[in-house]
Design an enzyme around this catalytic site. Sequence first.
Site, PDB file in Angstrom:
ATOM      1  N   ASP A 146       0.829  -1.213   0.000  1.00 44.28           N
ATOM      2  CA  ASP A 146       0.000   0.000   0.000  1.00 44.28           C
ATOM      3  C   ASP A 146       0.858   1.255   0.000  1.00 44.28           C
ATOM      4  O   ASP A 146       1.835   1.348   0.751  1.00 44.28           O
ATOM      5  CB  ASP A 146      -0.876   0.029   1.262  1.00 44.28           C
ATOM      6  CG  ASP A 146      -2.319  -0.325   0.967  1.00 44.28           C
ATOM      7  OD1 ASP A 146      -2.798  -0.017  -0.142  1.00 44.28           O
ATOM      8  OD2 ASP A 146      -2.960  -0.913   1.851  1.00 44.28           O
TER       9      ASP A 146
ATOM     10  N   LYS B 247      -0.393  -0.518  -4.270  1.00 51.65           N
ATOM     11  CA  LYS B 247      -1.835  -0.240  -4.294  1.00 51.65           C
ATOM     12  C   LYS B 247      -2.044   1.212  -3.874  1.00 51.65           C
ATOM     13  O   LYS B 247      -1.420   1.685  -2.928  1.00 51.65           O
ATOM     14  CB  LYS B 247      -2.610  -1.184  -3.371  1.00 51.65           C
ATOM     15  CG  LYS B 247      -4.112  -0.911  -3.344  1.00 51.65           C
ATOM     16  CD  LYS B 247      -4.900  -2.043  -2.752  1.00 51.65           C
ATOM     17  CE  LYS B 247      -4.831  -2.145  -1.257  1.00 51.65           C
ATOM     18  NZ  LYS B 247      -5.329  -0.939  -0.536  1.00 51.65           N
TER      19      LYS B 247
ATOM     20  N   GLU C 122     -13.630  -1.957  -2.270  1.00 55.16           N
ATOM     21  CA  GLU C 122     -13.888  -2.166  -0.842  1.00 55.16           C
ATOM     22  C   GLU C 122     -15.267  -1.648  -0.474  1.00 55.16           C
ATOM     23  O   GLU C 122     -15.630  -0.508  -0.812  1.00 55.16           O
ATOM     24  CB  GLU C 122     -12.816  -1.457   0.005  1.00 55.16           C
ATOM     25  CG  GLU C 122     -13.079  -1.643   1.503  1.00 55.16           C
ATOM     26  CD  GLU C 122     -11.893  -1.356   2.397  1.00 55.16           C
ATOM     27  OE1 GLU C 122     -10.820  -0.973   1.899  1.00 55.16           O
ATOM     28  OE2 GLU C 122     -12.042  -1.544   3.624  1.00 55.16           O
TER      29      GLU C 122
HETATM   30  O1  KIV Z   1      -4.900  -2.312   3.797  1.00 55.57           O
HETATM   31  C1  KIV Z   1      -5.716  -3.235   3.619  1.00 55.57           C
HETATM   32  O2  KIV Z   1      -5.746  -4.236   4.330  1.00 55.57           O
HETATM   33  C2  KIV Z   1      -6.690  -3.082   2.557  1.00 55.57           C
HETATM   34  C3  KIV Z   1      -7.869  -4.006   2.589  1.00 55.57           C
HETATM   35  C4  KIV Z   1      -9.027  -3.401   1.951  1.00 55.57           C
HETATM   36  C5  KIV Z   1      -7.581  -5.331   1.984  1.00 55.57           C
HETATM   37  O3  KIV Z   1      -6.542  -2.269   1.707  1.00 55.57           O
END
Ligand code: KIV
Length: 270
Positions: A83, A113, A182
């Site tokens: 992320d 992401k 989500e």
């Molecule tokens: O950070 C996370 O766990 C997510 C979830 C929506 C899978 O982005």
Amino acid sequence: MLKTTTLTLRKLKGVRPIVAVTAYDTPTARFADAAGVDLLLVGDSVGNVMLGFDSTVPVTLDMMVHHTGAVARANTQALVAADVPFAEAHFDFERVLASCQRLMQVGGAAAVKVEATSAQASLIARLVEAGVPVWGHVGLKPQQIHTLGKYRKFGSTPEEAEGLLDDARALEAAGCFALLLEMTDPAVAARVTAAVSIPTIGIGSGPEVDGQILVSADLLGMTTGYVPGFVRTFADVGAGMTRGFTAYAEAVRQRTFPEPPGADTSESSR
Ligand code: KIV
């Protein structure tokens, strides 16, 4: 061992559901990989799940790089995505690229992401051009918690549904290899899935998507706080841990562990 790539995932659309989970450490990554999971997300949910924060907002790039490294060192067949944490994707291109560079070069992620809307499409297109595979995240975006006020479902009004479709199309056009949906209204998630040629991976968004992701601690029964209603607990690892700690504590207190001298067969310690 053939590594799963973003191309592998793209080819799975319409073939079979993609299986994704979050991982924040080496053992979890190894166990999930051994189970055949396709995609490991080093989510910024590490903040709430592992680090005791009450949202993903306090999670920094340094923390993400640290946990991404732990997952990448598991050397999994599953693709590792990390992320981009709170606010990072809203700086100028050079800074966002530098953040992605750290997640990939230092952390070892194979993709990132980004919680995004169509407003970030041109920035994402430049990242993709630079060789950064981007997984777009739409619907509920937990990094927005302080502007939202609460976590909620998205896409329930016609305006929100159209907005989600626009975002999904723009992120596909920008070159995202997949979309995370989500807490998206299931009917809208199905429309988005039909509208784009890249895989959609849902969480709390119903069955009509190209794959599912869950937070590993939730599906393993290890979450001590709130667990969303859409989660299914597939194993009670939390209860197993409590049993193990209880048995250990009892053995220490009753002096049945360690073995008396001479009976100990171990030759080395860590
Ligand atoms: O950070 C996370 O766990 C997510 C979830 C929506 C899978 O982005």
